[in-house]
Design an enzyme around this catalytic site. Sequence first.
Site, PDB file in Angstrom:
ATOM      1  N   ASN A 111       0.817  -1.089   0.184  1.00 48.82           N
ATOM      2  CA  ASN A 111       0.449   0.075   0.133  1.00 48.82           C
ATOM      3  C   ASN A 111       0.716   0.837   0.121  1.00 48.82           C
ATOM      4  O   ASN A 111       1.935   1.440   0.319  1.00 48.82           O
ATOM      5  CB  ASN A 111      -0.883  -0.102   1.630  1.00 48.82           C
ATOM      6  CG  ASN A 111      -1.670   1.202   1.339  1.00 48.82           C
ATOM      7  OD1 ASN A 111      -2.298   1.849   0.413  1.00 48.82           O
ATOM      8  ND2 ASN A 111      -1.927   1.922   2.531  1.00 48.82           N
ATOM      9  N   HIS A 113       1.086   5.669   1.687  1.00 45.43           N
ATOM     10  CA  HIS A 113       0.416   6.180   2.580  1.00 45.43           C
ATOM     11  C   HIS A 113       0.995   7.557   2.657  1.00 45.43           C
ATOM     12  O   HIS A 113       2.254   7.508   2.477  1.00 45.43           O
ATOM     13  CB  HIS A 113      -0.062   5.862   3.626  1.00 45.43           C
ATOM     14  CG  HIS A 113      -0.579   6.350   4.723  1.00 45.43           C
ATOM     15  ND1 HIS A 113      -1.913   6.149   5.020  1.00 45.43           N
ATOM     16  CD2 HIS A 113       0.023   6.902   6.131  1.00 45.43           C
ATOM     17  CE1 HIS A 113      -2.634   7.169   5.545  1.00 45.43           C
ATOM     18  NE2 HIS A 113      -1.477   7.362   6.025  1.00 45.43           N
ATOM     19  N   SER A 140       4.604   7.401   2.618  1.00 49.48           N
ATOM     20  CA  SER A 140       4.711   6.175   2.701  1.00 49.48           C
ATOM     21  C   SER A 140       4.647   4.226   1.717  1.00 49.48           C
ATOM     22  O   SER A 140       3.673   4.349   1.755  1.00 49.48           O
ATOM     23  CB  SER A 140       5.159   5.174   4.524  1.00 49.48           C
ATOM     24  OG  SER A 140       4.929   6.021   4.602  1.00 49.48           O
ATOM     25  N   ASP A 149      -2.576   1.037   7.811  1.00 55.58           N
ATOM     26  CA  ASP A 149      -1.141   1.314   7.427  1.00 55.58           C
ATOM     27  C   ASP A 149       0.095   0.580   8.354  1.00 55.58           C
ATOM     28  O   ASP A 149       0.075   2.035   9.348  1.00 55.58           O
ATOM     29  CB  ASP A 149      -1.547   3.011   7.909  1.00 55.58           C
ATOM     30  CG  ASP A 149      -2.598   3.533   6.534  1.00 55.58           C
ATOM     31  OD1 ASP A 149      -2.612   2.764   5.723  1.00 55.58           O
ATOM     32  OD2 ASP A 149      -3.175   4.293   6.866  1.00 55.58           O
TER      33      ASP A 149
END
Length: 206
Positions: A111, A113, A140, A149
């Site tokens: 992912n 973020h 990040s 996260d």
Amino acid sequence: MKEGIKKKLAVLASGRGSNFVAIHDAILRGDIDAEIAVLITNKPSAGVIGIAKERNIDVQVIESKGLPAGEFDRKAVELLNARGIGLVILAGFMRIVGKPLIDAFPLKIMNIHPSLLPAFKGLDAQRQALEYGAKLAGCSVHFVDEGVDTGPIILQRAVPVAGNDTVDTLSTRILAEEHLIYPEAVKLFVEERLHIDGRNVLIDGK
Ligand code: GRF
């Protein structure tokens, strides 16, 4: 990696798709030796759908609204397994990934973020950074675990906050860095240069 057995990537997205574009452009340039085999979205109106179709990428809509808990994830796993996907890339995917999907792809879901994790997790990270008075914001790329996260961090980039920044100006500068580090992280994964040691992601050659 042998010719003809390119790693197959899936992108999950719910929005406009600029990170999807950055990653696909890196593939088209030959920077990443892989293919995006499918774009999965949970939002039938997402802008990213048109972009993927223009780029001849298979689009699958699994509408999440109204589905019982875990059902989206189970459907996604079926689809990802059927296509032999080796890495799942969340790019503006506005859903918490459920256990069925995480269990099926351990340390194979990434992912991005828009904050320097572990600061400012969750929604509106850029606004959170501004309201907190942070002097450094950033982005990040991390592996996805069951938290929000919280997974092991792969790459980060810092972006200084200016005194006159608005959410929009800061978000735009962070996004430019996202478009650099996300393709880079995907490339490192595809080249099998990422190794996990607890929470630490070690990068070969760095
Ligand atoms: C980006 O800010 C990303 O950090 C966050 O969602 C946004 C997605 O933007 N996870 P886009 O759809 O890739 O343009």
